[in-house]
Motif scaffolding. Structure first.
Motif, PDB file in Angstrom:
ATOM      1  N   LEU A  22     -10.075  -2.771  -1.711  1.00 32.55           N
ATOM      2  CA  LEU A  22      -8.920  -3.598  -1.388  1.00 32.55           C
ATOM      3  C   LEU A  22      -9.366  -5.001  -1.015  1.00 32.55           C
ATOM      4  O   LEU A  22     -10.504  -5.223  -0.599  1.00 32.55           O
ATOM      5  N   GLU A  23      -8.444  -5.933  -1.178  1.00 31.83           N
ATOM      6  CA  GLU A  23      -8.650  -7.271  -0.648  1.00 31.83           C
ATOM      7  C   GLU A  23      -7.445  -7.631   0.210  1.00 31.83           C
ATOM      8  O   GLU A  23      -6.345  -7.092   0.032  1.00 31.83           O
ATOM      9  N   TYR A  24      -7.684  -8.556   1.127  1.00 31.29           N
ATOM     10  CA  TYR A  24      -6.717  -8.853   2.180  1.00 31.29           C
ATOM     11  C   TYR A  24      -6.562 -10.365   2.300  1.00 31.29           C
ATOM     12  O   TYR A  24      -7.557 -11.102   2.289  1.00 31.29           O
ATOM     13  N   ARG A  25      -5.305 -10.833   2.382  1.00 32.50           N
ATOM     14  CA  ARG A  25      -5.056 -12.262   2.577  1.00 32.50           C
ATOM     15  C   ARG A  25      -5.093 -12.561   4.068  1.00 32.50           C
ATOM     16  O   ARG A  25      -4.232 -12.131   4.827  1.00 32.50           O
ATOM     17  N   ALA A  26      -6.107 -13.307   4.474  1.00 27.81           N
ATOM     18  CA  ALA A  26      -6.324 -13.588   5.888  1.00 27.81           C
ATOM     19  C   ALA A  26      -5.412 -14.713   6.367  1.00 27.81           C
ATOM     20  O   ALA A  26      -4.574 -15.238   5.624  1.00 27.81           O
ATOM     21  N   LYS A  27      -5.586 -15.089   7.625  1.00 29.37           N
ATOM     22  CA  LYS A  27      -4.736 -16.113   8.229  1.00 29.37           C
ATOM     23  C   LYS A  27      -4.880 -17.467   7.546  1.00 29.37           C
ATOM     24  O   LYS A  27      -3.963 -18.288   7.602  1.00 29.37           O
ATOM     25  N   ASP A  28      -6.038 -17.717   6.907  1.00 26.27           N
ATOM     26  CA  ASP A  28      -6.237 -18.997   6.225  1.00 26.27           C
ATOM     27  C   ASP A  28      -5.646 -19.006   4.821  1.00 26.27           C
ATOM     28  O   ASP A  28      -5.785 -19.987   4.097  1.00 26.27           O
ATOM     29  N   GLY A  29      -4.989 -17.905   4.407  1.00 23.74           N
ATOM     30  CA  GLY A  29      -4.361 -17.835   3.096  1.00 23.74           C
ATOM     31  C   GLY A  29      -5.292 -17.425   1.977  1.00 23.74           C
ATOM     32  O   GLY A  29      -4.848 -17.264   0.836  1.00 23.74           O
ATOM     33  N   ALA A  30      -6.590 -17.263   2.262  1.00 20.71           N
ATOM     34  CA  ALA A  30      -7.560 -16.860   1.248  1.00 20.71           C
ATOM     35  C   ALA A  30      -7.687 -15.340   1.221  1.00 20.71           C
ATOM     36  O   ALA A  30      -7.343 -14.648   2.186  1.00 20.71           O
ATOM     37  N   ARG A  77       0.134  -8.271   2.133  1.00 18.59           N
ATOM     38  CA  ARG A  77      -1.141  -8.965   2.340  1.00 18.59           C
ATOM     39  C   ARG A  77      -2.331  -8.126   1.890  1.00 18.59           C
ATOM     40  O   ARG A  77      -3.478  -8.573   1.988  1.00 18.59           O
ATOM     41  N   PHE A  78      -2.065  -6.931   1.391  1.00 20.76           N
ATOM     42  CA  PHE A  78      -3.112  -6.068   0.857  1.00 20.76           C
ATOM     43  C   PHE A  78      -2.846  -5.830  -0.630  1.00 20.76           C
ATOM     44  O   PHE A  78      -1.700  -5.718  -1.054  1.00 20.76           O
ATOM     45  N   ARG A 163      -4.791  -7.481 -10.212  1.00 19.89           N
ATOM     46  CA  ARG A 163      -4.297  -6.238 -10.811  1.00 19.89           C
ATOM     47  C   ARG A 163      -2.911  -5.906 -10.275  1.00 19.89           C
ATOM     48  O   ARG A 163      -2.674  -5.967  -9.065  1.00 19.89           O
ATOM     49  N   ASP A 164      -2.029  -5.556 -11.180  1.00 19.37           N
ATOM     50  CA  ASP A 164      -0.664  -5.183 -10.814  1.00 19.37           C
ATOM     51  C   ASP A 164      -0.595  -3.670 -10.647  1.00 19.37           C
ATOM     52  O   ASP A 164      -0.119  -2.943 -11.511  1.00 19.37           O
ATOM     53  N   SER A 165      -1.103  -3.202  -9.530  1.00 20.46           N
ATOM     54  CA  SER A 165      -1.109  -1.765  -9.256  1.00 20.46           C
ATOM     55  C   SER A 165      -0.897  -1.561  -7.763  1.00 20.46           C
ATOM     56  O   SER A 165      -1.219  -2.433  -6.951  1.00 20.46           O
ATOM     57  N   PRO A 166      -0.347  -0.414  -7.377  1.00 17.40           N
ATOM     58  CA  PRO A 166      -0.042  -0.183  -5.960  1.00 17.40           C
ATOM     59  C   PRO A 166      -1.300   0.004  -5.126  1.00 17.40           C
ATOM     60  O   PRO A 166      -2.371   0.348  -5.635  1.00 17.40           O
ATOM     61  N   VAL A 167      -1.148  -0.238  -3.837  1.00 18.39           N
ATOM     62  CA  VAL A 167      -2.240  -0.041  -2.889  1.00 18.39           C
ATOM     63  C   VAL A 167      -2.217   1.406  -2.407  1.00 18.39           C
ATOM     64  O   VAL A 167      -1.204   1.877  -1.892  1.00 18.39           O
ATOM     65  N   ASP A 169      -4.274   3.381   0.096  1.00 19.09           N
ATOM     66  CA  ASP A 169      -5.286   3.473   1.143  1.00 19.09           C
ATOM     67  C   ASP A 169      -4.713   4.311   2.273  1.00 19.09           C
ATOM     68  O   ASP A 169      -3.698   3.942   2.879  1.00 19.09           O
ATOM     69  N   PRO A 170      -5.311   5.459   2.576  1.00 18.59           N
ATOM     70  CA  PRO A 170      -4.732   6.355   3.584  1.00 18.59           C
ATOM     71  C   PRO A 170      -4.648   5.736   4.974  1.00 18.59           C
ATOM     72  O   PRO A 170      -3.695   6.001   5.710  1.00 18.59           O
ATOM     73  N   VAL A 171      -5.626   4.915   5.350  1.00 17.04           N
ATOM     74  CA  VAL A 171      -5.602   4.298   6.676  1.00 17.04           C
ATOM     75  C   VAL A 171      -4.440   3.321   6.783  1.00 17.04           C
ATOM     76  O   VAL A 171      -3.667   3.335   7.754  1.00 17.04           O
ATOM     77  N   LEU A 172      -4.300   2.456   5.785  1.00 19.40           N
ATOM     78  CA  LEU A 172      -3.211   1.482   5.795  1.00 19.40           C
ATOM     79  C   LEU A 172      -1.860   2.177   5.753  1.00 19.40           C
ATOM     80  O   LEU A 172      -0.929   1.808   6.488  1.00 19.40           O
ATOM     81  N   SER A 173      -1.724   3.200   4.902  1.00 20.58           N
ATOM     82  CA  SER A 173      -0.450   3.912   4.791  1.00 20.58           C
ATOM     83  C   SER A 173      -0.077   4.587   6.103  1.00 20.58           C
ATOM     84  O   SER A 173       1.087   4.550   6.525  1.00 20.58           O
TER      85      SER A 173
END
Length: 269
Positions: A22-30, A77-78, A163-167, A169-173
């Motif tokens: 996974l990748e995550y959009r942080a507070k800086d927008g990156a 954001r994920f 990628r246009d696919s769902p996330v 992740d069991p922890v996030l869910s």
């Protein structure tokens, strides 16, 4: 004859860490590769290749998660990790495609921001060490970051494909579902609630509806008066005697009216 010494067997190389899923959009927008962990009631986001003091925390008891809409915003954001563009696949890109592009910052940092592909300057590929290398240049329009809205030209090494696919992740869910249930919704119901509560932000649609409203003598956003009881001699508002099909047409709008008793629709291109 002396006994030959046994050769030292080199220690096996440590297993390479699997790339982030996974990748995550942080507070800086990156966007950054990240892993998640639940610690107590909070969600801990740990960035790949960064020290733990840069971790971000999400506490369900803070103002950042005070409504179902906040849960939906955090979910967006994920996303699955964006793989680098392969040299031989540059021809698959299409104008308007969402990309995640590397940007060198003025302070020497290198960050990934979202951008839209504007155009491609094709160039003949070369072969280096038996591998195909793309020499094309890609013009992108930044949608995030300090250069948002501006154009930039980059090479294949700076481009990743979103990628246009769902996330999955069991922890996030588990964390998001737990917060959702605290609002009295079932798992996933916060999305429908957030959409229901969100105002429509479509300038052309609002312009058209305001224009039709004015044709009946009302100001923008003014509620239509309740219909007067039958037999009181009440008159229609100015323009009220016109049929729905006589309403002024907005630019780019098409009126599709059915037969008698059918519903009329307005389509905004």
């Amino acid at each position: 004859m002396p006994t030959p010494r046994n050769r030292k067997v080199p220690a096996p190389a440590p297993p390479r860490r699997r790339p982030p899923r996974l990748e995550y959009r942080a507070k800086d927008g990156a966007w950054y590769g990240a892993r998640m962990a639940l610690q107590g009631d909070s969600l801990r986001v740990m960035f790949e290749e960064f020290r733990e003091e840069f971790d971000e925390w999400h506490d369900p008891n803070t103002a950042d998660l005070a409504s179902p809409g906040d849960v939906t915003a955090l979910r967006t954001r994920f996303r699955p990790a964006s793989p680098p563009l392969e040299d031989a696949r540059c021809g698959d890109l299409r104008r308007g495609q969402l990309l995640c592009v590397l940007r060198a910052m003025s302070n020497g940092e290198r960050k990934y921001y979202d951008a839209i592909l504007d155009s491609v300057k094709r160039a003949a590929h070369v072969t280096v060490g038996g591998e195909e290398r793309c020499a094309c240049r890609f013009t992108v329009r930044w949608t995030d970051g300090p250069l948002r809205g501006g154009l930039d030209e980059v090479g294949v090494d700076e481009v990743c494909c979103v990628r246009d696919s769902p996330v999955n992740d069991p922890v996030l869910s588990e964390f998001l579902d737990r917060v959702t249930r605290s609002f009295g919704f079932g798992d996933g119901e916060e999305n429908a609630k957030a959409v229901q509560d969100s105002p429509v932000q479509e300038p052309r649609l609002n312009e058209f509806l305001d224009r039709v409203t004015k044709s009946f003598g009302y100001c923008n956003g003014e509620e239509k008066p309740k219909a007067a009881p039958q037999g009181t001699g009440a008159t229609l508002p100015p323009g009220g005697e016109q049929s729905a099909t006589a309403a002024p047409q907005a630019t780019g709008a098409t009126s599709l009216c059915g037969g008698e008793g059918e519903t009329a629709f307005i389509i905004i291109d």
